[in-house]
Enzyme design. Structure first.
Site, PDB file in Angstrom:
ATOM      1  N   PHE A  39       0.743  -1.086  -0.090  1.00  0.00           N
ATOM      2  CA  PHE A  39      -0.079   0.026  -0.114  1.00  0.00           C
ATOM      3  C   PHE A  39       0.813   1.377  -0.009  1.00  0.00           C
ATOM      4  CE2 PHE A  39      -4.265  -1.527   1.914  1.00  0.00           C
ATOM      5  CZ  PHE A  39      -4.558  -1.976   0.744  1.00  0.00           C
ATOM      6  N   GLN A 105      -0.936  -9.391   8.441  1.00  0.00           N
ATOM      7  CA  GLN A 105      -1.962  -8.572   8.162  1.00  0.00           C
ATOM      8  C   GLN A 105      -2.289  -8.791   6.566  1.00  0.00           C
ATOM      9  OE1 GLN A 105      -0.779  -4.145   9.206  1.00  0.00           O
ATOM     10  NE2 GLN A 105       1.223  -5.530   9.321  1.00  0.00           N
ATOM     11  N   HIS A 125      -6.365  -9.495   9.508  1.00  0.00           N
ATOM     12  CA  HIS A 125      -7.317  -8.533   8.375  1.00  0.00           C
ATOM     13  C   HIS A 125      -7.945  -9.482   7.212  1.00  0.00           C
ATOM     14  CE1 HIS A 125      -4.344  -4.919   9.371  1.00  0.00           C
ATOM     15  NE2 HIS A 125      -5.229  -5.051  10.004  1.00  0.00           N
ATOM     16  N   SER A 200       4.638  -1.121   7.395  1.00  0.00           N
ATOM     17  CA  SER A 200       5.007   0.068   7.853  1.00  0.00           C
ATOM     18  C   SER A 200       4.534   0.545   9.246  1.00  0.00           C
ATOM     19  CB  SER A 200       4.325   1.002   6.688  1.00  0.00           C
ATOM     20  OG  SER A 200       3.010   0.993   6.847  1.00  0.00           O
TER      21      SER A 200
HETATM   22  P1  NAD Z   1       2.401  -1.121   4.010  1.00  0.00           P
HETATM   23  O1  NAD Z   1       2.072  -1.201   2.302  1.00  0.00           O
HETATM   24  O2  NAD Z   1       1.749  -0.160   4.649  1.00  0.00           O
HETATM   25  O3  NAD Z   1       4.013  -1.161   4.354  1.00  0.00           O
HETATM   26  C1  NAD Z   1       4.756  -2.185   3.748  1.00  0.00           C
HETATM   27  C2  NAD Z   1       6.143  -2.045   4.049  1.00  0.00           C
HETATM   28  O4  NAD Z   1       7.015  -3.055   3.715  1.00  0.00           O
HETATM   29  C3  NAD Z   1       6.713  -0.643   3.533  1.00  0.00           C
HETATM   30  O5  NAD Z   1       7.126   0.217   4.606  1.00  0.00           O
HETATM   31  C4  NAD Z   1       7.693  -1.151   2.572  1.00  0.00           C
HETATM   32  O6  NAD Z   1       8.922  -0.154   2.669  1.00  0.00           O
HETATM   33  C5  NAD Z   1       8.090  -2.469   3.072  1.00  0.00           C
HETATM   34  N1  NAD Z   1       8.462  -3.347   1.877  1.00  0.00           N
HETATM   35  C6  NAD Z   1       7.839  -3.550   0.769  1.00  0.00           C
HETATM   36  N2  NAD Z   1       8.586  -4.435  -0.163  1.00  0.00           N
HETATM   37  C7  NAD Z   1       9.574  -4.927   0.737  1.00  0.00           C
HETATM   38  C8  NAD Z   1      10.599  -5.951   0.620  1.00  0.00           C
HETATM   39  N3  NAD Z   1      10.609  -6.602  -0.340  1.00  0.00           N
HETATM   40  N4  NAD Z   1      11.556  -5.941   1.641  1.00  0.00           N
HETATM   41  C9  NAD Z   1      11.320  -5.256   2.694  1.00  0.00           C
HETATM   42  N5  NAD Z   1      10.493  -4.292   2.847  1.00  0.00           N
HETATM   43  C10 NAD Z   1       9.808  -4.161   1.934  1.00  0.00           C
HETATM   44  O7  NAD Z   1       1.625  -2.355   4.369  1.00  0.00           O
HETATM   45  P2  NAD Z   1       1.040  -2.885   5.923  1.00  0.00           P
HETATM   46  O8  NAD Z   1       1.888  -2.465   7.076  1.00  0.00           O
HETATM   47  O9  NAD Z   1       0.982  -4.494   5.732  1.00  0.00           O
HETATM   48  O10 NAD Z   1      -0.249  -2.316   5.845  1.00  0.00           O
HETATM   49  C11 NAD Z   1      -1.258  -2.297   4.829  1.00  0.00           C
HETATM   50  C12 NAD Z   1      -2.519  -2.997   4.965  1.00  0.00           C
HETATM   51  O11 NAD Z   1      -2.652  -3.461   3.535  1.00  0.00           O
HETATM   52  C13 NAD Z   1      -2.490  -4.415   5.788  1.00  0.00           C
HETATM   53  O12 NAD Z   1      -3.432  -4.340   6.352  1.00  0.00           O
HETATM   54  C14 NAD Z   1      -2.525  -5.495   4.708  1.00  0.00           C
HETATM   55  O13 NAD Z   1      -3.465  -6.361   4.985  1.00  0.00           O
HETATM   56  C15 NAD Z   1      -3.131  -4.763   3.230  1.00  0.00           C
HETATM   57  N6  NAD Z   1      -2.423  -5.308   2.107  1.00  0.00           N
HETATM   58  C16 NAD Z   1      -2.205  -6.571   2.010  1.00  0.00           C
HETATM   59  C17 NAD Z   1      -1.573  -7.115   0.800  1.00  0.00           C
HETATM   60  C18 NAD Z   1      -1.257  -8.520   0.761  1.00  0.00           C
HETATM   61  O14 NAD Z   1      -2.104  -9.370   1.161  1.00  0.00           O
HETATM   62  N7  NAD Z   1      -0.329  -8.823  -0.071  1.00  0.00           N
HETATM   63  C19 NAD Z   1      -1.021  -6.184  -0.173  1.00  0.00           C
HETATM   64  C20 NAD Z   1      -1.393  -4.752   0.145  1.00  0.00           C
HETATM   65  C21 NAD Z   1      -2.106  -4.454   1.329  1.00  0.00           C
END
Ligand code: NAD
Ligand code: ZN
Length: 253
Positions: A39, A105, A125, A200
């Site tokens: 996100f 999450q 979530h 994050s």
């Molecule tokens: P977020 O997007 O807020 O944060 C993700 C973090 O991961 C960022 O700070 C980024 O710098 C870091 N990041 C991304 N790729 C990386 C990598 N390969 N190596 C190291 N760091 C990396 O995500 P969040 O904190 O999970 O919160 C967002 C909400 O969105 C959650 O509730 C989640 O459920 C949902 N979401 C889920 C998915 C999924 O299921 N894959 C995808 C998008 C959002």
């Protein structure tokens, strides 16, 4: 940089060795290496479209149609994604008995797909790979919902009670799942090492778990490409790619 990364991996391996009961806590960042955008990274999902609030989903048929259109647009991706080396390293930690649970999450089912038993994955979530009735909780698979949507331009209502059907995810504005929150809290309070991978740490109440673990005396590790507000409380904060970092640490165990 290389030296720093090696030192970080070594420090993580040491913490894992010293731990008898770890918990892994994951966010969208662990799945970006599988091709699912997160996100909040630049180019992440929210830089393109605002999330749909739960109250709007419940009150507006048009917003429900929009939510389902968005979900089906992502189906190709969700139906074909595979766990990456980060998920596999986490699964190895569970299999070896190092980690008791994975609190996630994420809604993508990739921890289960990587071999972590269902009952050890705590999805705070929810899960977007199936749907649920908001009233009676009946589970529905997505392909029949999609077929109905394409035929009638509307998602179907629950065949058991007539209620609204929604992906089994927790949206903004939607109450957190009680059982999962209790299980996540119990696992957090029982662990001696809490490892955050790719979050994050700005979405609460989820982001409260690392702090709860730390206050309860556990060691705290955060692996995230970008710094987080909780790095200052962590025993170890690693700003590297998750997959290679956790895999190297687990391999060295
Ligand atoms: P977020 O997007 O807020 O944060 C993700 C973090 O991961 C960022 O700070 C980024 O710098 C870091 N990041 C991304 N790729 C990386 C990598 N390969 N190596 C190291 N760091 C990396 O995500 P969040 O904190 O999970 O919160 C967002 C909400 O969105 C959650 O509730 C989640 O459920 C949902 N979401 C889920 C998915 C999924 O299921 N894959 C995808 C998008 C959002
Ligand atoms: Zn129902």
């Amino acid at each position: 940089m290389k030296v720093l990364a090696e030192a970080s991996v070594k420090a993580l391996t040491e913490l894992l060795r010293a731990s008898e009961c770890a918990v892994v806590f994951t966010g969208a960042g662990i799945s970006t290496e599988s091709g699912i955008p997160d996100f909040r990274s630049p180019g992440g999902i929210w830089t393109k479209m605002a999330p749909i609030d739960f109250r709007d989903f419940v009150s507006s048929a048009e917003i429900r149609r929009e939510a389902w259109r968005r979900r089906f647009a992502l189906e190709e991706m969700f139906a074909t994604v595979e766990p990456n080396e980060g998920h596999r390293a986490v699964a190895a930690l569970v299999k070896r008995g190092k980690a008791s649970h994975v609190i996630t999450q994420n809604i993508d089912n990739l921890h289960q797909d990587s071999g972590v038993p269902d009952d050890l994955v705590i999805e705070i979530h929810g899960n977007t790979r199936y749907a649920k009735c908001l009233d009676c909780g009946e589970r529905f698979e997505l392909p029949p919902i999609r077929a109905h949507f394409e035929k009638h331009g509307e998602p179907p209502n629950c065949s058991a009670c007539g209620g609204i059907v929604k992906t089994a995810t927790i949206s903004f504005g939607q109450p957190m799942p009680e059982l999962e929150m209790v299980r996540a809290q119990e696992a957090t309070l029982a662990c001696d090492l809490f490892i955050v991978l790719g979050s994050s740490l700005v979405v609460y109440p989820a982001a409260g778990f690392p702090l709860l673990a730390k206050r309860n005396g556990a060691r705290l590790v955060i692996v995230n490409r970008e710094p987080t507000d909780q790095d200052e409380f962590a025993d170890l904060a690693i700003h590297e790619q998750i997959g290679p970092t956790i895999q190297a640490a687990v391999k060295a165990l």
